[in-house]
Design an enzyme around this catalytic site. Structure first.
Site, mmCIF file in Angstrom:
data_model
loop_
_atom_site.group_PDB
_atom_site.id
_atom_site.type_symbol
_atom_site.label_atom_id
_atom_site.label_comp_id
_atom_site.label_asym_id
_atom_site.label_seq_id
_atom_site.Cartn_x
_atom_site.Cartn_y
_atom_site.Cartn_z
ATOM 1 N N CYS A 108 -1.860 9.268 2.432
ATOM 2 C CA CYS A 108 -2.319 9.066 0.697
ATOM 3 C C CYS A 108 -3.163 8.688 -0.261
ATOM 4 C CB CYS A 108 -1.775 7.253 0.879
ATOM 5 S SG CYS A 108 -2.954 6.483 1.843
ATOM 6 N N GLU A 151 0.858 -0.754 0.254
ATOM 7 C CA GLU A 151 -0.050 -0.386 0.211
ATOM 8 C C GLU A 151 0.394 1.206 -0.145
ATOM 9 O OE1 GLU A 151 -3.069 0.064 0.134
ATOM 10 O OE2 GLU A 151 -3.500 -2.552 0.268
HETATM 11 P P1 NAD Z 1 8.318 4.882 4.885
HETATM 12 O O1 NAD Z 1 8.463 4.469 3.328
HETATM 13 O O2 NAD Z 1 9.767 6.126 4.945
HETATM 14 O O3 NAD Z 1 8.267 4.270 5.499
HETATM 15 C C1 NAD Z 1 7.492 2.991 6.222
HETATM 16 C C2 NAD Z 1 7.401 2.234 7.372
HETATM 17 O O4 NAD Z 1 8.494 0.951 6.215
HETATM 18 C C3 NAD Z 1 7.919 2.719 8.721
HETATM 19 O O5 NAD Z 1 7.997 1.312 9.602
HETATM 20 C C4 NAD Z 1 9.543 2.211 8.001
HETATM 21 O O6 NAD Z 1 10.578 2.298 9.285
HETATM 22 C C5 NAD Z 1 9.735 0.900 7.769
HETATM 23 N N1 NAD Z 1 10.905 0.656 6.678
HETATM 24 C C6 NAD Z 1 11.338 1.681 5.724
HETATM 25 N N2 NAD Z 1 12.970 1.011 5.206
HETATM 26 C C7 NAD Z 1 12.151 0.012 5.619
HETATM 27 C C8 NAD Z 1 12.969 -1.062 4.891
HETATM 28 N N3 NAD Z 1 14.394 -1.014 4.178
HETATM 29 N N4 NAD Z 1 12.457 -2.229 4.937
HETATM 30 C C9 NAD Z 1 11.339 -2.612 5.558
HETATM 31 N N5 NAD Z 1 10.965 -1.435 5.705
HETATM 32 C C10 NAD Z 1 11.109 -0.195 6.125
HETATM 33 O O7 NAD Z 1 6.999 5.666 4.426
HETATM 34 P P2 NAD Z 1 6.125 6.737 5.947
HETATM 35 O O8 NAD Z 1 7.358 7.778 5.231
HETATM 36 O O9 NAD Z 1 5.806 6.390 6.967
HETATM 37 O O10 NAD Z 1 4.474 7.192 5.050
HETATM 38 C C11 NAD Z 1 3.722 7.711 4.148
HETATM 39 C C12 NAD Z 1 3.918 7.013 2.974
HETATM 40 O O11 NAD Z 1 3.264 6.044 2.715
HETATM 41 C C13 NAD Z 1 3.282 8.106 1.998
HETATM 42 O O12 NAD Z 1 4.179 7.431 0.921
HETATM 43 C C14 NAD Z 1 2.275 8.108 1.490
HETATM 44 O O13 NAD Z 1 1.462 7.668 0.809
HETATM 45 C C15 NAD Z 1 2.223 6.495 2.229
HETATM 46 N N6 NAD Z 1 0.965 5.770 2.820
HETATM 47 C C16 NAD Z 1 0.012 4.946 1.842
HETATM 48 C C17 NAD Z 1 -0.665 4.213 2.169
HETATM 49 C C18 NAD Z 1 -1.817 3.219 1.995
HETATM 50 O O14 NAD Z 1 -2.650 2.418 2.188
HETATM 51 N N7 NAD Z 1 -1.415 3.564 -0.160
HETATM 52 C C19 NAD Z 1 -1.500 4.664 3.707
HETATM 53 C C20 NAD Z 1 -0.873 5.856 4.246
HETATM 54 C C21 NAD Z 1 0.291 6.151 4.138
#
Ligand code: NAD
Length: 504
Positions: free
Chosen positions: A279, A245
């Site tokens: 998002c 997502e």
């Molecule tokens: P992010 O990708 O920076 O982090 C998301 C999660 O992934 C965090 O828990 C982080 O610690 C973890 N992470 C980071 N690197 C990783 C790796 N190499 N391996 C495994 N896990 C890792 O995103 P964010 O800044 O927390 O959230 C914002 C983003 O999320 C925006 O792009 C937003 O659109 C998206 N989002 C999407 C939805 C949806 O349902 N489609 C919902 C909410 C947010």
């Protein structure tokens, strides 16, 4: 409810990190940065718990999920204060996301049995002697990796569907919202104290990558597209499936016959609520040429009345993640450099950690203010000939998450909604589909794949199991070495009769 978490070994607590209030920088809690061995130990405990949880059966699991739902509502005051402190969003918005999460827990708990339990299917003429059924069995242990922007609603959208399907869950919340993640896990343990059915792992991205590489049976990832690619690469090592997502660049399209007040109201909420850190937030607005100026005026009037802050009257809060302000700044600067103009706000709207509302007009479609996810309280507004051109421009994005259409004509609205390349579209409102638990949630392209929520969400965390039971001897036994040429002839002439008709 405590805001710190216990680790498997307190003595091994070499590395920790602090969660801070984004408005005041005050510390909220200290959390361990879990290493690979600790993550693997937690996953191993989840596997043991999975035997108990899946054997409980639908009714007992439903009771426990309903108890969790009730706990969240009874303690909504405490949880929403924590969400407010850790993300900066207004208290009422924190309450709203918890309410929506509760609606999903209720639906998943009540519908899991109906969707996933064994049901008969027709065997067809070739297998008339078989009784056939399909059922959806739990995968085992699901790893949920969550973002910070909706730290309750978003992870619960994976967690509860995975739990209702009979899996146990290891949850890695964002490093920006570990206290909320810890609260959710502790609250579940209050109502299900028997086994660690829902567990927490905290840390940065590296801890998430340990979870993706662990022995989990599926990863439910919510976050940015760039991180999803890394998680997918980690999952590939063990052929672990994942649901992704990811981000979006959702469009709202306004037809010439639309109710302009309703469209402006929806656009403002869709773009600015939660400081645009949504998002499925509105980032691009395409408006029919005939009503463009009137609409822009209505939009500007509403937007000008809104302001960010940390006080109770503020319309939205600070940017939760400080580095996101750089992205917003760069997008506004690029839009202006490409010939765009700021109708409300502009670069001066950036007053870290706050960003005031920004409306950008006349921005070329090639600017990264239009092509990339901004994740801030900004919107681009562009005139189009009609709904069809709006859809064409909306679809030129690599993202495909949500979107909205405002149109009075039902047929035209529905046609445009269908034509949008996105997983979800709302007509004459914004982001409404997220509050309908029966509707699947997810996107395509750079917005990810797979679905949470609804029956599809339950199946996402299950494996289909097909069973046939021979209830009588077959008229012709095709799967035996005793089969004769005569048997084959019989079946071929039957097949020709049934399927050999010519189609033009
Ligand atoms: P992010 O990708 O920076 O982090 C998301 C999660 O992934 C965090 O828990 C982080 O610690 C973890 N992470 C980071 N690197 C990783 C790796 N190499 N391996 C495994 N896990 C890792 O995103 P964010 O800044 O927390 O959230 C914002 C983003 O999320 C925006 O792009 C937003 O659109 C998206 N989002 C999407 C939805 C949806 O349902 N489609 C919902 C909410 C947010």
């Amino acid at each position: 409810m405590v805001t710190t978490v216990r680790t498997p070994s307190q003595s091994g607590l070499a590395r920790t990190f602090d969660s801070l209030n984004p408005a005041t920088s005050e510390p909220i809690g200290t959390f361990p940065i879990l290493g690979e061995d600790e993550v693997n130990d937690i996953v191993a405990r989840a596997r043991e718990a999975a035997t108990w949880w899946s054997a409980l059966g639908w009714k007992e699991r439903q009771l426990r999920l309903m108890a969790w739902k009730s706990y969240l509502i009874r303690y909504i005051g405490r949880l929403s204060e924590l969400v407010h402190a850790e993300t900066g969003k207004p208290l009422a918005d924190a309450q709203l996301e918890i309410l929506l999460a509760v609606v999903h827990i209720d639906w998943a708990a009540k519908n899991a049995r109906k969707v996933l339990s064994p049901h008969k299917v027709r065997s067809g003429i070739v297998a008339l002697n078989q009784a056939s059924s399909v059922e959806y069995q739990p995968l085992g242990v699901v790893g949920v990796i969550g973002p910070w922007n909706y730290p309750v609603f978003t992870p619960v959208g994976s967690i509860v569907y995975a739990l209702a399907a009979g899996n146990t869950v290891v949850f890695k919340p964002s490093e920006f919202t570990p206290a909320v993640g810890g609260w959710l896990v502790s609250s579940f343990a209050e109502v299900v104290p028997d086994y660690p059915v829902l567990q927490l792992v905290t840390g940065y991205g590296e801890t998430g990558s340990f979870l993706a590489r662990s022995a989990v049976d599926k990863i439910a990832f919510t976050g940015s597209t760039a991180t999803a690619k890394k998680v997918m690469a980690a999952c590939a090592e063990n052929l672990t499936p994942m649901v992704a997502e990811c981000g979006g660049k959702d469009a709202l399209i306004v037809s010439a016959d639309a109710n302009l007040d309703a469209a402006a109201d929806g656009a403002v909420w869709g773009a600015l609520s939660n400081a645009g850190q949504t998002c499925i937030g509105v980032e691009r607005i395409y408006v029919a040429q005939d009503i463009y100026h009137t609409f822009l005026e209505k939009l500007a009037e509403r937007v000008s009345a809104l302001r960010p802050g940390d006080d109770r009257e503020a319309d939205y809060g600070p940017m939760t993640m400080p580095s996101q302000v750089d992205v917003i700044e760069q997008h506004i600067a690029d839009a202006m450099a490409c010939g765009g103009r700021a109708v409300v706000g502009g670069l001066g709207s950036i007053r870290r950690p706050y960003v005031g509302p920004v409306i950008l007009a006349d921005v070329p479609e090639t600017s990264n203010a239009v092509t990339d996810e901004t994740f801030g309280p900004t919107m681009t507004v562009t005139p189009v000939a009609d709904l069809a051109e709006g859809v064409r421009l909306a679809n030129a994005s690599r993202y495909g998450l949500g979107g909205s259409i405002f149109a009075k004509n039902k047929k035209a609205g529905l046609q445009a909604a269908r034509a949008l390349h996105s997983g979800m579209t709302s007509i004459n409102s914004v982001i409404s589909y997220a509050s309908v638990p029966a509707l699947p949630f997810g996107g395509s392209g750079a917005s990810g794949f797979g679905r949470i929520h609804g029956a599809d969400g339950l199946r996402e965390f299950s494996k289909a199991k097909s069973i046939t039971r021979q209830r009588m001897k077959p008229m012709v036994n095709l799967t035996s070495f005793s089969r004769t040429d005569k048997d084959m002839k019989k079946i071929l002439s039957l097949a020709t009769m049934m399927h050999g008709k010519r189609y033009k």
